[in-house]
Design an enzyme around this catalytic site. Sequence first.
Site, PDB file in Angstrom:
ATOM      1  N   ARG A  85       0.991  -1.252   0.144  1.00 34.18           N
ATOM      2  CA  ARG A  85       0.055  -0.029  -0.104  1.00 34.18           C
ATOM      3  C   ARG A  85       0.857   1.238   0.021  1.00 34.18           C
ATOM      4  NH1 ARG A  85      -5.116  -0.919   4.004  1.00 34.18           N
ATOM      5  NH2 ARG A  85      -3.497  -0.560   5.460  1.00 34.18           N
ATOM      6  N   GLY A  95      16.978  -0.564  -1.503  1.00 34.18           N
ATOM      7  CA  GLY A  95      17.678   0.187  -0.564  1.00 34.18           C
ATOM      8  C   GLY A  95      17.503   1.496  -1.054  1.00 34.18           C
ATOM      9  N   SER A  96      18.461   2.289  -1.044  1.00 34.55           N
ATOM     10  CA  SER A  96      18.398   3.888  -1.474  1.00 34.55           C
ATOM     11  C   SER A  96      19.879   4.277  -1.764  1.00 34.55           C
ATOM     12  CB  SER A  96      17.841   4.453  -0.130  1.00 34.55           C
ATOM     13  OG  SER A  96      18.234   5.828  -0.271  1.00 34.55           O
ATOM     14  N   GLY A 141       5.329   0.043  -3.494  1.00 33.23           N
ATOM     15  CA  GLY A 141       4.758  -1.360  -3.380  1.00 33.23           C
ATOM     16  C   GLY A 141       3.473  -1.228  -4.223  1.00 33.23           C
ATOM     17  N   TRP A 165      12.780  24.339   3.211  1.00 32.16           N
ATOM     18  CA  TRP A 165      13.744  24.117   4.231  1.00 32.16           C
ATOM     19  C   TRP A 165      15.094  23.985   3.493  1.00 32.16           C
ATOM     20  CZ3 TRP A 165      11.487  18.733   6.134  1.00 32.16           C
ATOM     21  CH2 TRP A 165      10.375  18.915   6.885  1.00 32.16           C
ATOM     22  N   TYR A 179      19.465   5.128   8.831  1.00 33.09           N
ATOM     23  CA  TYR A 179      18.744   4.537   7.779  1.00 33.09           C
ATOM     24  C   TYR A 179      19.800   3.830   6.614  1.00 33.09           C
ATOM     25  CZ  TYR A 179      15.425   4.695   3.306  1.00 33.09           C
ATOM     26  OH  TYR A 179      14.889   4.663   2.470  1.00 33.09           O
ATOM     27  N   HIS A 223       8.842  13.598   1.768  1.00 27.26           N
ATOM     28  CA  HIS A 223       9.869  13.855   0.952  1.00 27.26           C
ATOM     29  C   HIS A 223       9.782  15.474   0.405  1.00 27.26           C
ATOM     30  CE1 HIS A 223      11.111   9.630   1.099  1.00 27.26           C
ATOM     31  NE2 HIS A 223      12.334  10.082   1.425  1.00 27.26           N
ATOM     32  N   THR A 237      16.972   6.246  -6.639  1.00 24.13           N
ATOM     33  CA  THR A 237      17.212   7.578  -6.110  1.00 24.13           C
ATOM     34  C   THR A 237      15.945   8.283  -5.466  1.00 24.13           C
ATOM     35  OG1 THR A 237      17.557   9.799  -7.267  1.00 24.13           O
ATOM     36  CG2 THR A 237      16.236   8.243  -8.464  1.00 24.13           C
ATOM     37  N   ASN A 238      15.659   9.511  -5.259  1.00 21.09           N
ATOM     38  CA  ASN A 238      14.566   9.983  -4.698  1.00 21.09           C
ATOM     39  C   ASN A 238      13.258   9.759  -5.568  1.00 21.09           C
ATOM     40  OD1 ASN A 238      16.585  11.119  -3.223  1.00 21.09           O
ATOM     41  ND2 ASN A 238      15.425  12.838  -2.588  1.00 21.09           N
TER      42      ASN A 238
HETATM   43  N1  NDP Z   1      10.155   7.154  -1.314  1.00 25.59           N
HETATM   44  C1  NDP Z   1      11.655   7.498  -1.772  1.00 25.59           C
HETATM   45  O1  NDP Z   1      11.808   8.569  -2.075  1.00 25.59           O
HETATM   46  C2  NDP Z   1      12.692   6.178  -1.700  1.00 25.59           C
HETATM   47  C3  NDP Z   1      12.134   5.039  -1.111  1.00 25.59           C
HETATM   48  N2  NDP Z   1      13.200   4.199  -1.159  1.00 25.59           N
HETATM   49  C4  NDP Z   1      12.833   2.818  -0.611  1.00 25.59           C
HETATM   50  O2  NDP Z   1      11.611   2.207  -1.532  1.00 25.59           O
HETATM   51  C5  NDP Z   1      10.988   1.135  -0.329  1.00 25.59           C
HETATM   52  C6  NDP Z   1       9.486   1.780  -0.665  1.00 25.59           C
HETATM   53  O3  NDP Z   1       9.561   2.977  -0.025  1.00 25.59           O
HETATM   54  P1  NDP Z   1       8.093   3.843  -0.156  1.00 25.59           P
HETATM   55  O4  NDP Z   1       7.260   3.306  -1.210  1.00 25.59           O
HETATM   56  O5  NDP Z   1       8.678   5.219  -0.405  1.00 25.59           O
HETATM   57  O6  NDP Z   1       7.490   3.871   1.305  1.00 25.59           O
HETATM   58  P2  NDP Z   1       6.242   4.107   1.955  1.00 25.59           P
HETATM   59  O7  NDP Z   1       6.276   4.532   3.331  1.00 25.59           O
HETATM   60  O8  NDP Z   1       5.545   4.599   1.096  1.00 25.59           O
HETATM   61  O9  NDP Z   1       5.483   2.462   1.935  1.00 25.59           O
HETATM   62  C7  NDP Z   1       6.197   1.655   2.787  1.00 25.59           C
HETATM   63  C8  NDP Z   1       5.474   0.530   3.131  1.00 25.59           C
HETATM   64  O10 NDP Z   1       5.727  -0.367   4.183  1.00 25.59           O
HETATM   65  C9  NDP Z   1       4.889  -0.748   5.227  1.00 25.59           C
HETATM   66  N3  NDP Z   1       5.723  -1.183   6.398  1.00 25.59           N
HETATM   67  C10 NDP Z   1       6.365  -0.184   7.341  1.00 25.59           C
HETATM   68  N4  NDP Z   1       6.665  -0.682   8.186  1.00 25.59           N
HETATM   69  C11 NDP Z   1       6.202  -2.056   8.245  1.00 25.59           C
HETATM   70  C12 NDP Z   1       6.106  -3.028   9.104  1.00 25.59           C
HETATM   71  N5  NDP Z   1       6.717  -2.819  10.576  1.00 25.59           N
HETATM   72  N6  NDP Z   1       5.238  -4.153   9.162  1.00 25.59           N
HETATM   73  C13 NDP Z   1       4.618  -3.955   7.594  1.00 25.59           C
HETATM   74  N7  NDP Z   1       4.674  -3.160   6.848  1.00 25.59           N
HETATM   75  C14 NDP Z   1       5.283  -2.233   7.188  1.00 25.59           C
HETATM   76  C15 NDP Z   1       3.906   0.530   5.062  1.00 25.59           C
HETATM   77  O11 NDP Z   1       2.712   0.189   5.731  1.00 25.59           O
HETATM   78  P3  NDP Z   1       2.000   1.322   6.561  1.00 25.59           P
HETATM   79  O12 NDP Z   1       1.813   2.346   5.744  1.00 25.59           O
HETATM   80  O13 NDP Z   1       0.787   0.638   6.829  1.00 25.59           O
HETATM   81  O14 NDP Z   1       3.005   1.372   7.633  1.00 25.59           O
HETATM   82  C16 NDP Z   1       4.128   0.841   3.699  1.00 25.59           C
HETATM   83  O15 NDP Z   1       3.101   0.233   2.977  1.00 25.59           O
HETATM   84  C17 NDP Z   1      11.646   1.350   0.849  1.00 25.59           C
HETATM   85  O16 NDP Z   1      12.647   0.112   1.072  1.00 25.59           O
HETATM   86  C18 NDP Z   1      12.316   2.772   0.704  1.00 25.59           C
HETATM   87  O17 NDP Z   1      13.365   2.814   1.592  1.00 25.59           O
HETATM   88  C19 NDP Z   1      14.578   4.219  -1.599  1.00 25.59           C
HETATM   89  C20 NDP Z   1      14.778   5.404  -2.022  1.00 25.59           C
HETATM   90  C21 NDP Z   1      13.839   6.522  -2.260  1.00 25.59           C
HETATM   91  C1  F7E Z   2      14.976   9.471  -0.778  1.00 24.59           C
HETATM   92  C2  F7E Z   2      15.815  10.043   0.535  1.00 24.59           C
HETATM   93  O1  F7E Z   2      15.341  10.868   1.165  1.00 24.59           O
HETATM   94  C3  F7E Z   2      16.083  11.544   2.158  1.00 24.59           C
HETATM   95  O2  F7E Z   2      16.887  12.466   1.816  1.00 24.59           O
HETATM   96  P1  F7E Z   2      16.847  13.944   1.048  1.00 24.59           P
HETATM   97  O3  F7E Z   2      16.824  13.711  -0.110  1.00 24.59           O
HETATM   98  O4  F7E Z   2      17.634  14.714   1.756  1.00 24.59           O
HETATM   99  O5  F7E Z   2      15.340  14.037   1.392  1.00 24.59           O
HETATM  100  P2  F7E Z   2      14.154  15.032   1.289  1.00 24.59           P
HETATM  101  O6  F7E Z   2      13.307  14.635   0.071  1.00 24.59           O
HETATM  102  O7  F7E Z   2      13.243  15.199   2.383  1.00 24.59           O
HETATM  103  O8  F7E Z   2      14.858  16.527   1.081  1.00 24.59           O
HETATM  104  C4  F7E Z   2      15.619  16.987  -0.090  1.00 24.59           C
HETATM  105  C5  F7E Z   2      16.273  18.260  -0.058  1.00 24.59           C
HETATM  106  O9  F7E Z   2      14.687  19.176  -0.125  1.00 24.59           O
HETATM  107  C6  F7E Z   2      14.800  20.091   0.831  1.00 24.59           C
HETATM  108  N1  F7E Z   2      13.538  20.828   1.145  1.00 24.59           N
HETATM  109  C7  F7E Z   2      13.012  22.111   0.852  1.00 24.59           C
HETATM  110  N2  F7E Z   2      11.807  22.027   1.229  1.00 24.59           N
HETATM  111  C8  F7E Z   2      11.628  20.901   1.773  1.00 24.59           C
HETATM  112  C9  F7E Z   2      10.285  20.598   2.598  1.00 24.59           C
HETATM  113  O10 F7E Z   2       9.352  21.197   2.884  1.00 24.59           O
HETATM  114  N3  F7E Z   2      10.192  19.083   2.795  1.00 24.59           N
HETATM  115  C10 F7E Z   2      11.384  18.343   2.751  1.00 24.59           C
HETATM  116  N4  F7E Z   2      11.251  17.175   2.897  1.00 24.59           N
HETATM  117  N5  F7E Z   2      12.448  18.693   1.987  1.00 24.59           N
HETATM  118  C11 F7E Z   2      12.700  20.068   1.647  1.00 24.59           C
HETATM  119  C12 F7E Z   2      15.630  19.622   1.964  1.00 24.59           C
HETATM  120  O11 F7E Z   2      16.367  20.672   2.923  1.00 24.59           O
HETATM  121  C13 F7E Z   2      16.642  18.509   1.085  1.00 24.59           C
HETATM  122  O12 F7E Z   2      17.878  19.575   0.871  1.00 24.59           O
HETATM  123  C14 F7E Z   2      16.833  10.469   3.219  1.00 24.59           C
HETATM  124  O13 F7E Z   2      16.563  10.822   4.447  1.00 24.59           O
HETATM  125  C15 F7E Z   2      16.274   9.263   2.611  1.00 24.59           C
HETATM  126  O14 F7E Z   2      15.145   9.080   3.187  1.00 24.59           O
HETATM  127  C16 F7E Z   2      16.264   8.844   1.310  1.00 24.59           C
HETATM  128  O15 F7E Z   2      16.838   7.990   0.937  1.00 24.59           O
END
Ligand code: NDP
Ligand code: F7E
Length: 357
Positions: free
Chosen positions: A13, A107-108, A17, A241, A137, A180, A165-166
Amino acid sequence: MNKESKIFVAGHRGLVGSAILKNLQDKGYTNFVFRTHTELDLTDQQAVNAFFEAEKPEYVFLSAAHVGGIMANSRYRADFIYINLMIQNNVIHASYKNGVKKLLFLGSTCIYPCEAPQPMPEDCLLTSPLEYTNEPYAIAKIAGIKMCESYNLQYGTNYIAVMPTNLYGPNDNFNLETSHVLPAMIRKIHLGKCLFERNFDFIRKDLDFRPVETISGSASENEIIAVLDKYGIREGEVELWGTGKPLREFLWSEEMADASVYIMEHIDFADVRQKEGEVRNTHINIGTGIELSIKDVATLIKEKIGYKGDLKFNSSKPDGTLRKLTDVTKLHSLGWHHSVEINEGVERLYKWYLENL
Ligand SMILES: NC(=O)C1=CN([C@@H]2O[C@H](COP(=O)(O)OP(=O)(O)OC[C@H]3O[C@@H](n4cnc5c(N)ncnc54)[C@H](OP(=O)(O)O)[C@@H]3O)[C@@H](O)[C@H]2O)C=CC1
Ligand SMILES: C[C@H]1O[C@H](OP(=O)(O)OP(=O)(O)OC[C@H]2O[C@@H](n3cnc4c(=O)[nH]c(N)nc43)[C@H](O)[C@@H]2O)[C@@H](O)[C@@H](O)C1=O
């Protein structure tokens, strides 16, 4: 993987995923098993073992994790290391014990050193210190890579680790503190526009759907203005920020899902050893290879939303790493390439945000 293979999408969800599940369904896969967080807490080893023993999935997408933006990572450091280590240890080990044929671990790119060469090749893992804001993390994610690699080497499993990546897209987290940058900016700038135009109807709808602190849509205009102010959303000005100078790269989540399914379908551990006999750094970067400054992203979002007020950067908030551009040479050589550019992605995410209240 064939269309009837039993597939477990962990975190189905979440942002990634949900996109993986949709991608698999669109491609004709039919046999899924999934559990919500409430139904199965993946940090609970006994529950995870019981689930794998009962369900015997053949393929696992490990897209469940404890995830958040820069502020969440730097504040809730213990949660980020503990929960992520537990989830991945439990799922990877249970996959091995129950004969899972293939697993994809997400991962990330924050696993790479703060001073990594740019763009960052897979090989620069563990060559110097990490960025401090998200170190816990990142350490959990590095453990996940090494777990996959070690199980492959010792037990002959086929687990692949990918480093996205992000990401941004449908089902993103729009929480003003823990999200994010892209969803945060879209929500903040749109609310800023509504405040500028005194459109309290939309603000109330937004706060009803995603309450901020204890406030909901039923609060008075003055209460709403006071709470939005705390998050830097003021009449005529939205505060963001950091300095706006850091560079970031963004990939549409549905493309991340497509790359994940592509790798599950076509790539084995043996394919990602860099040269004959080479076993280090077998993970794969997933990105676009294109970066832009946070200030430029903010300006793009401002234009798309049609916000007429000012954007201000608050340098007392963290910048995080200044650059983290992925080297996507390996990904391209394996046959996958992105196609959604940031301009289109921002339009899509803004539309999704407006339509999903
Ligand atoms: N978003 C991004 O920018 C990035 C993400 N990633 C990686 O990609 C993957 C997916 O991330 P993303 O989809 O953004 O994350 P989300 O937070 O959107 O989703 C994470 C999911 O994991 C579930 N979850 C968390 N904790 C538990 C637990 N203890 N037991 C069961 N389920 C759990 C959440 O369920 P619930 O919501 O119900 O808690 C949710 O469905 C992760 O490994 C993340 O590290 C890597 C780089 C960037
Ligand atoms: C995917 C990656 O995401 C995380 O890293 P990050 O890239 O630094 O994350 P971010 O998306 O939150 O920010 C990106 C940039 O943006 C700026 N920024 C401005 N204004 C807002 C703002 O309003 N919110 C946020 N969140 N950031 C802001 C903020 O200051 C920063 O310079 C990891 O911790 C880790 O989780 C990881 O793997």
